[in-house]
Design an enzyme around this catalytic site. Sequence first.
Site, short mmCIF file in Angstrom:
data_model
loop_
_atom_site.label_atom_id
_atom_site.label_comp_id
_atom_site.label_asym_id
_atom_site.label_seq_id
_atom_site.Cartn_x
_atom_site.Cartn_y
_atom_site.Cartn_z
N ASN A 21 10.39 1.47 3.07
CA ASN A 21 9.08 1.63 3.70
C ASN A 21 9.15 2.79 4.68
O ASN A 21 10.18 3.01 5.30
CB ASN A 21 8.69 0.33 4.45
CG ASN A 21 7.21 0.29 4.78
OD1 ASN A 21 6.37 0.53 3.92
ND2 ASN A 21 6.88 0.00 6.04
N CYS A 70 -25.43 -14.01 -17.30
CA CYS A 70 -25.99 -15.23 -16.69
C CYS A 70 -26.81 -14.96 -15.44
O CYS A 70 -27.35 -15.89 -14.85
CB CYS A 70 -24.86 -16.22 -16.39
SG CYS A 70 -23.93 -15.83 -14.88
N ARG A 82 -6.11 -0.22 5.63
CA ARG A 82 -5.98 -0.75 6.98
C ARG A 82 -5.46 0.29 7.97
O ARG A 82 -5.41 0.03 9.16
CB ARG A 82 -5.03 -1.96 6.97
CG ARG A 82 -5.66 -3.16 6.30
CD ARG A 82 -4.68 -4.30 6.14
NE ARG A 82 -5.33 -5.43 5.50
CZ ARG A 82 -5.53 -5.54 4.20
NH1 ARG A 82 -5.11 -4.59 3.40
NH2 ARG A 82 -6.14 -6.59 3.69
N CYS A 98 -18.01 -11.89 -12.66
CA CYS A 98 -19.18 -12.69 -12.29
C CYS A 98 -18.71 -13.95 -11.58
O CYS A 98 -17.82 -14.65 -12.07
CB CYS A 98 -19.98 -13.04 -13.55
SG CYS A 98 -21.31 -14.20 -13.20
N HIS A 111 -3.84 -9.71 -4.79
CA HIS A 111 -5.19 -9.49 -4.26
C HIS A 111 -6.18 -9.12 -5.36
O HIS A 111 -7.24 -8.57 -5.09
CB HIS A 111 -5.17 -8.40 -3.18
CG HIS A 111 -4.36 -8.80 -1.97
ND1 HIS A 111 -3.85 -7.91 -1.06
CD2 HIS A 111 -3.97 -10.02 -1.53
CE1 HIS A 111 -3.17 -8.56 -0.12
NE2 HIS A 111 -3.23 -9.84 -0.39
N ALA A 155 0.81 -1.22 0.00
CA ALA A 155 0.00 0.00 0.00
C ALA A 155 0.84 1.27 0.00
O ALA A 155 0.42 2.30 -0.54
CB ALA A 155 -0.92 0.00 1.22
N ILE A 199 -4.53 -3.24 -5.52
CA ILE A 199 -5.60 -3.61 -6.44
C ILE A 199 -5.96 -2.45 -7.35
O ILE A 199 -6.94 -2.50 -8.07
CB ILE A 199 -6.87 -4.03 -5.65
CG1 ILE A 199 -7.34 -2.92 -4.69
CG2 ILE A 199 -6.60 -5.33 -4.86
CD1 ILE A 199 -8.68 -3.19 -4.04
#
Length: 251
Positions: A219, A156, A37, A128, A120, A25, A104
């Site tokens: 980091n 569907c 988070r 779907c 992730h 992140a 993501i």
Amino acid sequence: MTIDEHRRIAGWLREAAHAVAFTGAGISTESGIPDFRSPGGIWSKSKPVYFQEFLASAAARREYWRQKCVAHADFAAASPNEGHRVLARWEAASRLRGVITQNIDGLHQDAGSRNVLELHGTARKIQCLGCHRLFEPQPLVDQFLASGDVPDCPECGGLLKHATISFGQDLSPEVLAEAGRWARECDLMLALGSSLVVEPAASLPRLARAAGARLVIVNRDPTDQDDAADAVIHESIGKTLAEIDQCVTCP
Ligand code: ZN
């Protein structure tokens, strides 16, 4: 951090035949995407919808879509930063095999990275759960925001969910296996913006180290694996990678 440290890491990158970046992140917060988070992140305000609840309850699906539409607006407003761009340049110059990411948001691909393993999944697609077809999110997000009704698969009638891994949902075994292979085969791992606590984030640097790779950690905060790393930098990822990049191109 001294210029010597950047030069040293740049030297490792030049020597490496199979360098791999692993991102969390922290690289995306520099693009204005909240860390879900962290304090103030979405999970400090809303309770995440677990996968089993999503499957079992229409109310949980509505709450899931409400949260995802908030996140969608954050993602749509974000663009890659210097950290993403440097990694894309290194990949294009064959200095980097690719990026394994916990994120993501799709910003690595926006920056031009091609070999990206998304542990992730991705919020850039809706999938779907019945027929596994993928859809562009915007029209479905618009439909939900306008009607308040959770959309069904137009093909569907199955349940539609972002193509991300929810809490309580298994990671893709294929993606996980490939990430493990990259970690074991790399000779330099750059762990960027991850606290390296949750699995599989914690394991990948260990796999790389066990196979003899150098480990560089960038980091903002200390991580659980700082002691095991060959170099540790607690600074902005974008700024740090840009400085290493300068040393790579002009040693
Ligand atoms: Zn379907």
